[in-house]
Scaffold this motif. Structure first.
Motif, PDB file in Angstrom:
ATOM      1  N   ALA A 114       2.582  18.317   5.776  1.00  0.00           N
ATOM      2  CA  ALA A 114       1.860  17.574   4.626  1.00  0.00           C
ATOM      3  C   ALA A 114       0.776  16.966   5.166  1.00  0.00           C
ATOM      4  O   ALA A 114       0.615  16.047   6.095  1.00  0.00           O
ATOM      5  N   SER A 115      -0.580  17.209   4.683  1.00  0.00           N
ATOM      6  CA  SER A 115      -1.603  16.471   5.121  1.00  0.00           C
ATOM      7  C   SER A 115      -2.266  15.706   3.938  1.00  0.00           C
ATOM      8  O   SER A 115      -3.353  14.948   4.198  1.00  0.00           O
ATOM      9  N   GLU A 116      -1.469  15.530   2.981  1.00  0.00           N
ATOM     10  CA  GLU A 116      -1.900  14.774   1.804  1.00  0.00           C
ATOM     11  C   GLU A 116      -1.099  13.129   2.026  1.00  0.00           C
ATOM     12  O   GLU A 116      -0.286  13.152   2.466  1.00  0.00           O
ATOM     13  N   ALA A 117      -1.795  12.420   1.048  1.00  0.00           N
ATOM     14  CA  ALA A 117      -1.398  10.907   1.165  1.00  0.00           C
ATOM     15  C   ALA A 117      -0.566  10.765  -0.149  1.00  0.00           C
ATOM     16  O   ALA A 117      -0.195   9.600  -0.616  1.00  0.00           O
ATOM     17  N   ALA A 118      -0.670  11.668  -1.214  1.00  0.00           N
ATOM     18  CA  ALA A 118      -0.023  11.410  -2.573  1.00  0.00           C
ATOM     19  C   ALA A 118       0.679  12.746  -2.918  1.00  0.00           C
ATOM     20  O   ALA A 118       0.071  13.983  -2.560  1.00  0.00           O
TER      21      ALA A 118
ATOM     22  N   GLY B  72       0.037  18.670  -3.665  1.00  0.00           N
ATOM     23  CA  GLY B  72      -0.278  17.333  -2.946  1.00  0.00           C
ATOM     24  C   GLY B  72      -1.681  16.902  -3.756  1.00  0.00           C
ATOM     25  O   GLY B  72      -2.392  17.688  -3.992  1.00  0.00           O
ATOM     26  N   PHE B  73      -1.853  15.850  -3.139  1.00  0.00           N
ATOM     27  CA  PHE B  73      -3.289  15.137  -3.457  1.00  0.00           C
ATOM     28  C   PHE B  73      -3.744  14.271  -2.510  1.00  0.00           C
ATOM     29  O   PHE B  73      -3.099  13.279  -1.934  1.00  0.00           O
ATOM     30  N   ASN B  74      -4.989  14.274  -2.103  1.00  0.00           N
ATOM     31  CA  ASN B  74      -5.580  13.391  -0.893  1.00  0.00           C
ATOM     32  C   ASN B  74      -6.138  12.094  -1.550  1.00  0.00           C
ATOM     33  O   ASN B  74      -6.414  11.917  -2.656  1.00  0.00           O
ATOM     34  N   GLY B  75      -5.946  10.928  -0.829  1.00  0.00           N
ATOM     35  CA  GLY B  75      -6.660   9.658  -1.284  1.00  0.00           C
ATOM     36  C   GLY B  75      -5.668   8.502  -1.627  1.00  0.00           C
ATOM     37  O   GLY B  75      -6.512   7.432  -1.825  1.00  0.00           O
ATOM     38  N   GLY B  76      -4.492   8.885  -1.871  1.00  0.00           N
ATOM     39  CA  GLY B  76      -3.555   7.742  -2.392  1.00  0.00           C
ATOM     40  C   GLY B  76      -3.539   7.536  -3.851  1.00  0.00           C
ATOM     41  O   GLY B  76      -3.980   8.277  -4.780  1.00  0.00           O
ATOM     42  N   LEU B  77      -3.078   6.331  -3.858  1.00  0.00           N
ATOM     43  CA  LEU B  77      -2.644   5.772  -5.439  1.00  0.00           C
ATOM     44  C   LEU B  77      -4.058   5.759  -6.248  1.00  0.00           C
ATOM     45  O   LEU B  77      -3.977   6.300  -7.598  1.00  0.00           O
ATOM     46  N   ALA B  78      -5.150   5.231  -5.925  1.00  0.00           N
ATOM     47  CA  ALA B  78      -6.262   5.001  -6.860  1.00  0.00           C
ATOM     48  C   ALA B  78      -6.651   6.488  -7.178  1.00  0.00           C
ATOM     49  O   ALA B  78      -6.829   6.652  -8.502  1.00  0.00           O
TER      50      ALA B  78
ATOM     51  N   LEU C 181      -5.266   9.404  -7.546  1.00  0.00           N
ATOM     52  CA  LEU C 181      -4.124  10.137  -8.026  1.00  0.00           C
ATOM     53  C   LEU C 181      -4.283   9.570  -9.611  1.00  0.00           C
ATOM     54  O   LEU C 181      -4.014  10.409 -10.460  1.00  0.00           O
ATOM     55  N   ALA C 182      -4.086   8.301  -9.782  1.00  0.00           N
ATOM     56  CA  ALA C 182      -3.983   7.549 -10.936  1.00  0.00           C
ATOM     57  C   ALA C 182      -5.267   7.959 -11.786  1.00  0.00           C
ATOM     58  O   ALA C 182      -5.229   8.181 -13.033  1.00  0.00           O
ATOM     59  N   GLY C 183      -6.261   7.920 -11.019  1.00  0.00           N
ATOM     60  CA  GLY C 183      -7.610   8.236 -11.812  1.00  0.00           C
ATOM     61  C   GLY C 183      -7.819   9.567 -12.479  1.00  0.00           C
ATOM     62  O   GLY C 183      -8.152   9.933 -13.460  1.00  0.00           O
ATOM     63  N   SER C 184      -6.975  10.346 -11.625  1.00  0.00           N
ATOM     64  CA  SER C 184      -6.856  11.792 -12.291  1.00  0.00           C
ATOM     65  C   SER C 184      -6.219  12.154 -13.616  1.00  0.00           C
ATOM     66  O   SER C 184      -6.544  12.984 -14.286  1.00  0.00           O
TER      67      SER C 184
END
Length: 390
Positions: A133-137, A158-164, A166-169
């Motif tokens: 995995a290369s993602e942080a979320a 997977g989703f890059n960038g962490g919590l902020a 991800l939640a923003g999406s």
């Protein structure tokens, strides 16, 4: 215990359910992972900030879902499914790494990660593949309603960038809604990627996806359906539905990937498409999955994904079949076989094309007598002979 693979689903019995996460981190490594849940309406977004449930906002839906911490950020979610508002169609369960970018960490650091659904009389578990995995979320899984029944789907998106981001999406501004006051995370990007599913439900409807890096990564095409029941002495309503595709490469190479004739393809070599399994019994809950190697996307011109009723009386409405196309950092694409010609055993479901490097998916959902007629309709030009599954 029901073990799911990516894209698989299983019914959740009863109204009381517990969603558990498990993982471990390397000894001595400063890794902080957290679980979160998002209650989503039909548009794939939350109704408001209260629809995000995690350690700092532990309840949602007036107490119908609650986060119970058990150390290490894992915890579990307790749900009273009967009390979830009808306006909520899906509940997605995610894992994110804290400060992943500054620490240069990815989800590959989580060993033995899994998500489990404990319901009366059954346990459903999914183990996402995180080794590379290369993602942080990541969205590990989701609960969703189907014909009045709650089901759980193994997502592994997977989703890059962490919590902020991800939640923003999902429509949550983390900086305002739930970040610790002393250390607010950065605001969501101005144009966040939406992780809500894309449903192609109109004839000819298309969606075009851009690569988020050098390649798309693994593109998983999953077929799932309601299998019916087997009779004790033969007969019954059981249906064996097979996944397959016609492919055309940029170099002019043509072919088919399907269980018939044991043409399972290859992931690492030409045609860079492989059928992972053939659910011959009708008992495998995750259905069938075909993997497309996104690292070789430049060598693929087009792929026509089809479903074939190999055994059983053709009854497309009864199968409730659905194709899902999923890949890292992109919203999953769903195409449901809602119509049907019960005198025809093959359904061309979705065309996947290389459109100047983009992935273009077009809803087809047309029915044919056999694969040869599908070939003729889309001018593939293969030579067909009778085949069987041994």
């Amino acid at each position: 215990m029901i073990e799911l693979q990516q894209g698989g689903n299983a019914a959740v019995d009863g109204t009381d359910a517990s969603i558990r996460f498990e993982w471990s981190v390397p000894q001595g490594r400063d890794v902080e992972a957290d679980a979160s849940a998002y209650l989503l309406a039909a548009n794939g977004r939350v109704r408001g900030d209260a629809d995000m449930v995690f350690y700092n906002q532990p309840t949602g839906a007036d107490g119908a879902i609650a986060f119970v911490a058990d150390g290490g950020g894992r915890g579990r979610f307790q749900l009273d499914l009967a009390r979830i508002p009808q306006s909520i169609e899906r509940i997605v369960f995610c894992v994110t790494l804290h400060e992943a970018q500054s620490k240069r960490q990815t989800l590959a650091l989580l060993d033995g990660a899994s998500i489990s659904v404990d319901a009366p009389g059954s346990t459903i578990r999914y183990r996402p593949a995180l080794a590379a995995a290369s993602e942080a979320a990541m969205t590990f899984g989701e609960l969703y309603r189907r014909n009045g029944q709650w089901k759980f789907r193994a997502v592994g998106q997977g989703f890059n960038g962490g919590l902020a981001p991800l939640a923003g999406s999902f429509g949550i501004d983390v900086a305002e809604a739930a970040a610790p006051v002393e250390a607010p995370p950065p605001p969501p990007p101005p144009t966040p990627v939406r992780l809500g599913k894309v449903t192609l439900d109109k004839p000819g409807q298309t969606v075009s996806l851009e690569k988020k890096g050098a390649a798309f990564g693994e593109i998983a095409v999953n077929l799932n359906w309601s299998r019916g029941r087997k009779g004790y002495f033969g007969g019954g309503t059981a249906i064996d539905l097979d996944l397959g595709c016609l492919y055309e490469l940029q170099n002019g190479g043509l072919g088919v990937v399907q269980a018939l004739g044991n043409a399972f393809g290859s992931f690492e070599d030409d045609p860079y498409i492989a059928l992972s399994g053939d659910d011959r019994t009708g008992d495998v809950s995750q259905g069938e999955t075909m993997r497309i190697n996104g690292r070789h996307w430049s060598e693929i011109r087009r792929v026509m994904v089809f479903a074939n009723i190999y055994d059983g009386v053709p009854n497309w409405q009864q199968t409730d079949g659905m194709i899902t196309v999923a890949m890292p950092d992109q919203p999953p694409i769903e195409v449901r076989m809602t119509e049907g010609r019960n005198d025809r055993r093959v359904c061309g479901v979705v065309m996947i094309e290389n459109d100047a490097g983009r992935l273009k998916a077009t809803r087809v959902v047309e029915y044919f007598r056999d694969q040869q007629k599908l070939d003729q309709r889309f001018e593939w030009g293969l030579r067909w002979v009778a085949g069987r599954k041994d």
